[in-house]
Design an enzyme around this catalytic site. Structure first.
Site, PDB file in Angstrom:
ATOM      1  N   GLY A 152     -11.386   3.554   0.064  1.00 41.52           N
ATOM      2  CA  GLY A 152     -12.329   4.316   0.894  1.00 41.52           C
ATOM      3  C   GLY A 152     -13.663   3.633   1.123  1.00 41.52           C
ATOM      4  N   CYS A 181      -8.063 -28.139  11.745  1.00 37.96           N
ATOM      5  CA  CYS A 181      -9.295 -28.938  11.741  1.00 37.96           C
ATOM      6  C   CYS A 181      -9.016 -30.434  11.627  1.00 37.96           C
ATOM      7  CB  CYS A 181     -10.221 -28.478  10.614  1.00 37.96           C
ATOM      8  SG  CYS A 181     -10.908 -26.845  10.925  1.00 37.96           S
ATOM      9  N   CYS A 212     -13.354 -29.116   6.831  1.00 42.70           N
ATOM     10  CA  CYS A 212     -12.177 -28.302   6.498  1.00 42.70           C
ATOM     11  C   CYS A 212     -10.928 -29.169   6.518  1.00 42.70           C
ATOM     12  CB  CYS A 212     -12.035 -27.144   7.488  1.00 42.70           C
ATOM     13  SG  CYS A 212     -10.574 -26.123   7.192  1.00 42.70           S
ATOM     14  N   CYS A 224      -7.817 -28.035   6.727  1.00 43.88           N
ATOM     15  CA  CYS A 224      -6.644 -27.343   7.271  1.00 43.88           C
ATOM     16  C   CYS A 224      -6.029 -28.148   8.415  1.00 43.88           C
ATOM     17  CB  CYS A 224      -7.000 -25.926   7.719  1.00 43.88           C
ATOM     18  SG  CYS A 224      -7.595 -25.790   9.412  1.00 43.88           S
ATOM     19  N   HIS A 276      -6.352 -21.737  10.079  1.00 44.86           N
ATOM     20  CA  HIS A 276      -7.712 -22.097   9.653  1.00 44.86           C
ATOM     21  C   HIS A 276      -8.381 -20.956   8.872  1.00 44.86           C
ATOM     22  CE1 HIS A 276     -11.805 -23.431   9.419  1.00 44.86           C
ATOM     23  NE2 HIS A 276     -12.117 -22.210   9.811  1.00 44.86           N
ATOM     24  N   ASP A 311       0.866  -1.185   0.000  1.00 41.30           N
ATOM     25  CA  ASP A 311       0.000   0.000   0.000  1.00 41.30           C
ATOM     26  C   ASP A 311       0.904   1.237   0.000  1.00 41.30           C
ATOM     27  OD1 ASP A 311       0.945   0.246   2.562  1.00 41.30           O
ATOM     28  OD2 ASP A 311      -0.968  -0.157   3.538  1.00 41.30           O
ATOM     29  N   SER A 312       0.317   2.417  -0.030  1.00 45.99           N
ATOM     30  CA  SER A 312       1.114   3.636  -0.162  1.00 45.99           C
ATOM     31  C   SER A 312       1.571   4.183   1.182  1.00 45.99           C
ATOM     32  CB  SER A 312       0.274   4.712  -0.844  1.00 45.99           C
ATOM     33  OG  SER A 312      -0.762   5.117   0.042  1.00 45.99           O
ATOM     34  N   GLY A 313       1.002   3.677   2.243  1.00 42.91           N
ATOM     35  CA  GLY A 313       1.290   4.220   3.562  1.00 42.91           C
ATOM     36  C   GLY A 313       0.258   5.241   4.004  1.00 42.91           C
ATOM     37  N   GLY A 314      -0.543   5.727   3.060  1.00 44.07           N
ATOM     38  CA  GLY A 314      -1.503   6.785   3.367  1.00 44.07           C
ATOM     39  C   GLY A 314      -2.516   6.389   4.426  1.00 44.07           C
ATOM     40  N   ASP A 334      -7.759  -7.502  -0.099  1.00 41.77           N
ATOM     41  CA  ASP A 334      -6.926  -7.702   1.087  1.00 41.77           C
ATOM     42  C   ASP A 334      -7.773  -7.323   2.281  1.00 41.77           C
ATOM     43  OD1 ASP A 334      -6.658  -4.634   0.735  1.00 41.77           O
ATOM     44  OD2 ASP A 334      -5.758  -5.024   2.691  1.00 41.77           O
ATOM     45  N   GLN A 347     -11.467   7.204  -5.585  1.00 41.26           N
ATOM     46  CA  GLN A 347     -12.074   7.651  -4.326  1.00 41.26           C
ATOM     47  C   GLN A 347     -13.429   8.294  -4.640  1.00 41.26           C
ATOM     48  OE1 GLN A 347     -11.454   7.140  -1.244  1.00 41.26           O
ATOM     49  NE2 GLN A 347      -9.323   6.448  -1.109  1.00 41.26           N
TER      50      GLN A 347
HETATM   51 ZN   LIG Z   1      -9.871 -25.591   9.318  1.00 38.72          ZN
END
Ligand SMILES: [Zn+2]
Length: 390
Positions: free
Chosen positions: A227, A320, A315, A317, A346, A91-94, A277, A200
């Site tokens: 935003g 789990c 799941c 993972c 998870h 990201d830009s840091g903003g 993200d 924006q």
């Molecule tokens: Zn899991």
């Protein structure tokens, strides 16, 4: 490999694509785990690779202040410094300046602020944000935008959007100078870096449309919608995304910043978003809030204390497959590091699976059906009562 993007399939408004970067390809729609300090809290880079994460996000503000982009450049760039060989977006840091820094003032030049670490004074300009990200060597750099304080009236939203446009032009000019080798003093650690512009305009559709058109005129390798998910109702956000995404070039990636819940991801993919993200899966994991296809589980709830079932029997993972809810409850209640780690594995697995399921559905032409099923199940389970945690 240089930067590129190809839409490989469509189903309704949803897009299936492949982003290529100097550090490899990313199947989209994709979710980027957030590695704020160049690390995703609680998991290793090997874990992330095993989870199928193809791209990470890292925060410029934090890395600029500590350990410093100069140091990271001398280490060969963020990929080498952090031992992550796949793509990175910074990201830009903003956003962090607006949300974290002590004493900040914004003017046309940029954001003047004091570090939240030691109070030192800094000035983050559109040019400086481009320089820092060139030194970090991310595969995708973001322009510095002005983050609007909410609630914002239309006038304030317009001024802020217009300033963001002026900053976008400055950021692009600097980025092109860095690429051309005419920015002395900047150590370029990833010559194939791309730069994304940010739309924006708050919750005002006309401002969003104008911002999209003008940002596209500046010309970037990809475009973000910023935003949003800052307190507005979900349907307002979906509406803004639905109006903004079609105004961005078909052949460029579209990134919805800082979003969101599993339902948000599904709704936004349906409206043509390719990249996401959010800190939600990792931050919530550390607080014992787990996302599953059967609804959210708050593992601190006393109802899980004696439960011999896994968190989610469906799941695959590590958490789990090997542990009971009772054990995860115990780890959470006793603040064991392992609890945060297993929960994070998870939640990230769930987010990666969700994206994979959507990609498969777009390819199969069943996105409408699959997305409705995911949303319905989440709505139904969210309506179930949860015991008070204790
Ligand atoms: Zn899991």
């Amino acid at each position: 490999m240089s930067f590129g993007f190809q839409v490989t399939g469509r189903d309704g408004g949803a897009r299936r694509g492949v982003l290529t970067t100097p550090h490899g390809a990313v199947d989209t729609p994709a979710f980027m785990p957030v590695g704020t300090q160049g690390a995703v809290k609680g998991v290793t880079q090997r874990d992330l690779e095993a989870l199928g994460a193809e791209i990470l996000l890292s925060n410029t503000y934090h890395l600029y202040l500590r350990p410093g982009d100069g140091l990271i450049a001398r280490q060969g760039g963020l990929h080498r410094f952090a031992g992550w060989t796949r793509p990175i977006l910074t990201d830009s840091g903003g956003y962090q300046v607006f949300s974290l820094a002590a004493r900040r003032t914004i003017d046309e030049q940029g954001a003047h602020f004091q570090s939240h670490l030691d109070g030192s004074a800094h000035l983050l300009t559109p040019e400086k944000a481009a320089d820092i990200q060139a030194q970090l060597g991310s595969d995708v750099a973001m322009v510095l935008d002005e983050c609007l304080a909410l609630p914002a009236e239309a006038g304030a939203a317009r001024s802020s959007m217009e300033r963001t446009l002026r900053w976008a032009a400055r950021a692009r000019a600097r980025f092109l100078a860095i690429r051309a080798g005419t920015a002395p003093g900047v150590i370029v650690t990833n010559p194939g870096q791309a730069q994304f512009g940010i739309v924006q305009g708050g919750v005002y559709p006309d401002l969003r449309e104008e911002s999209a058109a003008e940002t596209v005129k500046v010309g970037f390798e990809g475009y973000a919608i910023g935003g949003l998910s800052v307190g507005e109702p979900a349907d307002v956000m979906y509406d803004i995304v639905a109006r903004t995404a079609p105004r961005l070039p078909e052949d460029r990636p579209r990134y919805l910043m800082g979003v969101g819940t599993p339902s948000d991801l599904v709704e936004a993919v349906a409206r043509g978003i390719d990249l996401f993200d959010c800190v939600l899966p990792t931050r919530n994991a550390r607080n014992g809030w787990l996302f599953t296809r059967h609804g959210d589980v708050k593992i601190r709830n006393a109802r899980h204390r004696d439960d011999t079932q896994p968190l989610d029997a469906d799941c695959a993972c590590y958490a789990c497959r090997h542990f009971t809810r009772a054990y995860l409850y115990h780890l959470q209640k006793s603040n064991e590091i392992l609890g945060a780690r297993l929960n994070t594995l998870h939640n990230l697995h769930y987010y990666q699976e969700l994206m994979s399921e959507m990609r498969g559905a777009i390819e199969a032409g069943s996105f409408q059906e699959v997305s409705s099923r995911i949303l319905e199940r989440r709505r139904y389970n969210s309506a179930l009562p949860e015991e008070d945690s204790q």
